[in-house]
Write an enzyme that holds these catalytic residues in place. Structure first.
Site, PDB file in Angstrom:
ATOM      1  N   ARG A 147       0.845  -1.188   0.000  1.00  0.00           N
ATOM      2  CA  ARG A 147       0.000   0.000   0.000  1.00  0.00           C
ATOM      3  C   ARG A 147       0.877   1.232   0.000  1.00  0.00           C
ATOM      4  O   ARG A 147       1.923   1.253   0.700  1.00  0.00           O
ATOM      5  CB  ARG A 147      -0.896  -0.004   1.261  1.00  0.00           C
ATOM      6  CG  ARG A 147      -1.968   1.038   1.267  1.00  0.00           C
ATOM      7  CD  ARG A 147      -2.752   1.062   2.570  1.00  0.00           C
ATOM      8  NE  ARG A 147      -2.079   1.861   3.590  1.00  0.00           N
ATOM      9  CZ  ARG A 147      -2.693   2.256   4.712  1.00  0.00           C
ATOM     10  NH1 ARG A 147      -3.940   1.886   4.964  1.00  0.00           N
ATOM     11  NH2 ARG A 147      -2.046   3.003   5.609  1.00  0.00           N
ATOM     12  N   TYR A 159      -3.276  11.046   6.852  1.00  0.00           N
ATOM     13  CA  TYR A 159      -3.529   9.685   7.339  1.00  0.00           C
ATOM     14  C   TYR A 159      -2.465   8.709   6.827  1.00  0.00           C
ATOM     15  O   TYR A 159      -1.991   8.813   5.691  1.00  0.00           O
ATOM     16  CB  TYR A 159      -4.916   9.196   6.853  1.00  0.00           C
ATOM     17  CG  TYR A 159      -4.961   7.707   6.873  1.00  0.00           C
ATOM     18  CD1 TYR A 159      -4.759   6.967   5.722  1.00  0.00           C
ATOM     19  CD2 TYR A 159      -5.074   7.044   8.089  1.00  0.00           C
ATOM     20  CE1 TYR A 159      -4.712   5.597   5.763  1.00  0.00           C
ATOM     21  CE2 TYR A 159      -5.019   5.672   8.140  1.00  0.00           C
ATOM     22  CZ  TYR A 159      -4.827   4.949   6.978  1.00  0.00           C
ATOM     23  OH  TYR A 159      -4.755   3.599   7.042  1.00  0.00           O
ATOM     24  N   ASP A 211      -5.325   3.790   0.091  1.00  0.00           N
ATOM     25  CA  ASP A 211      -6.471   3.932   0.991  1.00  0.00           C
ATOM     26  C   ASP A 211      -6.906   5.394   1.033  1.00  0.00           C
ATOM     27  O   ASP A 211      -6.168   6.249   1.514  1.00  0.00           O
ATOM     28  CB  ASP A 211      -6.043   3.472   2.399  1.00  0.00           C
ATOM     29  CG  ASP A 211      -7.205   3.318   3.364  1.00  0.00           C
ATOM     30  OD1 ASP A 211      -7.020   2.717   4.429  1.00  0.00           O
ATOM     31  OD2 ASP A 211      -8.324   3.789   3.035  1.00  0.00           O
ATOM     32  N   HIS A 213      -9.450   6.340   2.685  1.00  0.00           N
ATOM     33  CA  HIS A 213      -9.875   6.435   4.087  1.00  0.00           C
ATOM     34  C   HIS A 213     -11.153   7.229   4.284  1.00  0.00           C
ATOM     35  O   HIS A 213     -11.223   8.146   5.119  1.00  0.00           O
ATOM     36  CB  HIS A 213      -8.736   6.997   4.945  1.00  0.00           C
ATOM     37  CG  HIS A 213      -8.670   6.341   6.298  1.00  0.00           C
ATOM     38  ND1 HIS A 213      -9.292   6.874   7.400  1.00  0.00           N
ATOM     39  CD2 HIS A 213      -8.100   5.209   6.706  1.00  0.00           C
ATOM     40  CE1 HIS A 213      -9.072   6.101   8.454  1.00  0.00           C
ATOM     41  NE2 HIS A 213      -8.358   5.068   8.054  1.00  0.00           N
ATOM     42  N   GLU A 237      -9.131   1.999  -1.816  1.00  0.00           N
ATOM     43  CA  GLU A 237      -9.827   1.554  -0.602  1.00  0.00           C
ATOM     44  C   GLU A 237     -10.628   2.675   0.035  1.00  0.00           C
ATOM     45  O   GLU A 237     -10.197   3.819   0.083  1.00  0.00           O
ATOM     46  CB  GLU A 237      -8.791   1.037   0.380  1.00  0.00           C
ATOM     47  CG  GLU A 237      -9.342   0.587   1.709  1.00  0.00           C
ATOM     48  CD  GLU A 237      -8.254   0.149   2.667  1.00  0.00           C
ATOM     49  OE1 GLU A 237      -7.174  -0.247   2.185  1.00  0.00           O
ATOM     50  OE2 GLU A 237      -8.457   0.249   3.878  1.00  0.00           O
ATOM     51  N   GLU A 263     -13.744  -2.367   6.124  1.00  0.00           N
ATOM     52  CA  GLU A 263     -13.072  -2.590   7.417  1.00  0.00           C
ATOM     53  C   GLU A 263     -13.883  -2.073   8.586  1.00  0.00           C
ATOM     54  O   GLU A 263     -13.726  -2.544   9.701  1.00  0.00           O
ATOM     55  CB  GLU A 263     -11.684  -1.964   7.415  1.00  0.00           C
ATOM     56  CG  GLU A 263     -11.647  -0.468   7.405  1.00  0.00           C
ATOM     57  CD  GLU A 263     -10.219   0.052   7.385  1.00  0.00           C
ATOM     58  OE1 GLU A 263      -9.436  -0.347   6.515  1.00  0.00           O
ATOM     59  OE2 GLU A 263      -9.889   0.858   8.264  1.00  0.00           O
ATOM     60  N   ARG A 284     -13.662  -5.993   2.732  1.00  0.00           N
ATOM     61  CA  ARG A 284     -12.585  -5.902   3.733  1.00  0.00           C
ATOM     62  C   ARG A 284     -13.033  -6.206   5.153  1.00  0.00           C
ATOM     63  O   ARG A 284     -12.289  -5.965   6.110  1.00  0.00           O
ATOM     64  CB  ARG A 284     -11.948  -4.505   3.682  1.00  0.00           C
ATOM     65  CG  ARG A 284     -11.052  -4.342   2.487  1.00  0.00           C
ATOM     66  CD  ARG A 284     -10.261  -3.063   2.432  1.00  0.00           C
ATOM     67  NE  ARG A 284      -9.663  -2.569   3.629  1.00  0.00           N
ATOM     68  CZ  ARG A 284      -8.588  -3.042   4.227  1.00  0.00           C
ATOM     69  NH1 ARG A 284      -8.011  -4.111   3.735  1.00  0.00           N
ATOM     70  NH2 ARG A 284      -8.102  -2.480   5.301  1.00  0.00           N
ATOM     71  N   GLU A 340      -4.430  -7.801   4.481  1.00  0.00           N
ATOM     72  CA  GLU A 340      -3.562  -6.722   4.985  1.00  0.00           C
ATOM     73  C   GLU A 340      -2.713  -7.269   6.128  1.00  0.00           C
ATOM     74  O   GLU A 340      -3.206  -8.039   6.967  1.00  0.00           O
ATOM     75  CB  GLU A 340      -4.425  -5.558   5.474  1.00  0.00           C
ATOM     76  CG  GLU A 340      -3.629  -4.386   6.026  1.00  0.00           C
ATOM     77  CD  GLU A 340      -4.514  -3.221   6.408  1.00  0.00           C
ATOM     78  OE1 GLU A 340      -5.731  -3.390   6.481  1.00  0.00           O
ATOM     79  OE2 GLU A 340      -3.965  -2.121   6.615  1.00  0.00           O
ATOM     80  N   TRP A 403     -12.607  10.959   9.116  1.00  0.00           N
ATOM     81  CA  TRP A 403     -11.161  10.706   9.302  1.00  0.00           C
ATOM     82  C   TRP A 403     -10.745   9.442   8.572  1.00  0.00           C
ATOM     83  O   TRP A 403     -11.483   8.451   8.550  1.00  0.00           O
ATOM     84  CB  TRP A 403     -10.820  10.547  10.788  1.00  0.00           C
ATOM     85  CG  TRP A 403      -9.377  10.183  10.952  1.00  0.00           C
ATOM     86  CD1 TRP A 403      -8.284  10.993  10.773  1.00  0.00           C
ATOM     87  CD2 TRP A 403      -8.858   8.872  11.234  1.00  0.00           C
ATOM     88  NE1 TRP A 403      -7.136  10.278  10.937  1.00  0.00           N
ATOM     89  CE2 TRP A 403      -7.424   8.998  11.209  1.00  0.00           C
ATOM     90  CE3 TRP A 403      -9.444   7.627  11.470  1.00  0.00           C
ATOM     91  CZ2 TRP A 403      -6.582   7.896  11.468  1.00  0.00           C
ATOM     92  CZ3 TRP A 403      -8.615   6.528  11.704  1.00  0.00           C
ATOM     93  CH2 TRP A 403      -7.209   6.703  11.719  1.00  0.00           C
TER      94      TRP A 403
HETATM   95  C1  CS2 Z   1      -6.567   1.605   7.879  1.00  0.00           C
HETATM   96  C2  CS2 Z   1      -6.423   1.426   9.356  1.00  0.00           C
HETATM   97  O1  CS2 Z   1      -5.289  -0.346   7.692  1.00  0.00           O
HETATM   98  C3  CS2 Z   1      -6.148   0.361   7.142  1.00  0.00           C
HETATM   99  O2  CS2 Z   1      -6.633   0.136   6.030  1.00  0.00           O
HETATM  100  O3  CS2 Z   1      -7.811   2.028   7.436  1.00  0.00           O
HETATM  101  O4  CS2 Z   1      -5.150   1.896   9.688  1.00  0.00           O
HETATM  102  C4  CS2 Z   1      -7.443   2.150  10.217  1.00  0.00           C
HETATM  103  O5  CS2 Z   1      -7.234   3.539  10.085  1.00  0.00           O
HETATM  104  C5  CS2 Z   1      -7.263   1.732  11.658  1.00  0.00           C
HETATM  105  O6  CS2 Z   1      -7.406   0.334  11.730  1.00  0.00           O
HETATM  106  C6  CS2 Z   1      -8.288   2.408  12.557  1.00  0.00           C
HETATM  107  O7  CS2 Z   1      -8.120   1.938  13.879  1.00  0.00           O
HETATM  108 MG    MG Z   2      -8.259   1.283   5.501  1.00  0.00          MG
END
Ligand code: CS2
Ligand code: MG
Length: 403
Positions: A147, A159, A211, A213, A237, A263, A284, A340, A403
């Protein structure tokens, strides 16, 4: 085989983790991950105060029955706290079942469908040069998929960039939420340039993932996906917050860039439309936040029907128990995509002793009976809980943003 004891251990070896331990009258004990980043104690209380009293005296082998007892019996269904608590019970019971059978959990799930699980690591940098150096370091470790995240010029904090000196990115920090800054225009201008630079440097022989996010609108996501197409991302992502599953129809109208979401999902209902309308390419959802192995397999089976592949979350804020359980599931599902793997901050290894291996870009859960992770309660006691929050994001005008 009756459950005789169940207890929750909150510990912080490098970051906060919540672990459920279930013991039986056969002397077999199973462990489950109950970690929910930034809201750990909510799940610890849900388990300790409401679930543990229901477990004592139950047949430990009746995984499905206990799953539905906890899901339907609570009346109040779904949500990250509830489904993380149920997940911890579910994984601990699969761990017990494997230990009772003397088999690794993947054998109970139908056996290996592949020799290993392709994982992706995280390369990041405050600059493109730093990102390239980190990417090369991951190539040297043998990763086939990486990534890429880079600080966006002009933004104070972006991020996905670890603190200086940290090998593993940990977003939770501070006794109050850190406030990050965001500006979509700067990001949309920069992300294609990042991919162009990375493909120019490393070519197309390695998978590159990114990502977003949750930060874009659907049309912004369509625009970014289209702009990235020449650089062939393995996936884009979390382009938008995915509460509005139907909004992904708009993204699909504008780009063929593969989309990965899930996620933050905690049940099959969160992704039913995304999957059945083929609005995503990878799901995910994870063992720890989507109701455990039992429910995650249902999500993955639905995804298989529609040609959607798996791509489970595996950040460092999911405990090594979840990483191990994820590998058992990943090894067996027919529609496996990628997993991941961020690794865990030291000294997590003092508390969680794992059996999974990484070789040349592939991981394997190992053949120890059960999940294959040992939890050291004495070591855990050395690292008391330390409240941490995930960041809050604001646009440059101060508006709170995803976020
Ligand atoms: C992120 C994570 O790994 C990822 O894809 O989205 O780092 C996510 O921000 C954290 O798991 C949040 O606790
Ligand atoms: Mg993520």
């Amino acid at each position: 085989m009756l459950i005789t004891d169940a207890r929750v251990v909150v510990t912080s070896p490098g970051r906060n983790y919540v672990t459920l331990i279930i013991e039986t009258d056969d002397g077999i004990r199973g462990i489950g991950d109950a970690t929910l980043n930034g809201r750990e104690l909510s799940v610890a209380s849900y388990l300790e105060d409401h679930v543990v009293p229901l477990l004592i005296g139950r047949e430990a082998n009746r995984i499905e029955d206990i799953w539905h007892y906890l899901y339907k019996g609570a009346y109040w269904r779904r949500g990250p706290v509830t489904m993380t608590a149920i997940a911890a019970v579910d994984v601990a019971l699969w761990d017990i079942k494997g230990k009772k059978a003397g088999m690794p959990v993947y054998e109970l799930l139908g056996g290996a469908a592949r020799s290993g699980v392709m994982v992706y690591g995280h390369a990041s940098g405050e600059s493109l040069d730093e990102l390239k150096a980190d990417f090369r370091a991951h190539l040297d470790l043998g990763y086939k998929a990486i990534r890429i995240q880079c600080a966006v010029p002009g933004l104070r904090k972006t991020y996905g960039i670890p603190a200086a000196g940290d090998a593993v990115y940990e977003p939770a920090s501070g006794s109050l939420p850190q406030e990050d800054s965001w500006e979509t225009t700067s990001y949309l201008d920069f992300a294609p340039r990042m991919f162009e630079a990375m493909r120019e440097e490393f070519g197309f022989g390695v998978h590159m993932l990114h990502d977003a996010h949750h930060r874009l609108t659907p049309i912004e996501a369509g625009r970014l996906g289209a702009a990235l197409e020449p650089y062939r991302p393995f996936w884009l992502e979390d382009p938008t917050p995915a509460e509005d599953q139907t909004s992904f129809r708009l993204i699909r109208q504008h780009t063929t860039t593969p989309i990965a979401v899930g996620e933050v999902f905690n049940s099959i209902w969160d992704c039913q439309t995304l999957i059945t309308e083929r609005l995503i390419d990878y799901i995910r959802a994870t063992v720890v936040h989507a109701g455990g192995i039992t429910h995650l397999r249902r999500i993955f089976s639905l995804a298989e029907l529609y040609g959607v592949r798996t791509g489970s979350h595996g950040a460092g804020d999911l405990s090594p128990i979840t990483m191990a359980a994820a590998l058992h599931v990943d090894l067996t599902v027919p529609n496996f995509g990628i997993q991941e793997y961020m690794g865990h901050k030291d000294p997590a290894g003092e508390v969680f002793r794992t059996n999974y291996t990484f070789t040349d870009g592939l991981m394997h859960p190992g053949d120890a009976p059960g999940i294959g992770v040992e939890f050291d309660e004495e070591a855990a006691a050395e690292y008391p809980y330390d409240r941490k929050y995930l960041p809050v994001n604001r646009r440059l005008d101060g508006t709170v943003h995803d976020w």
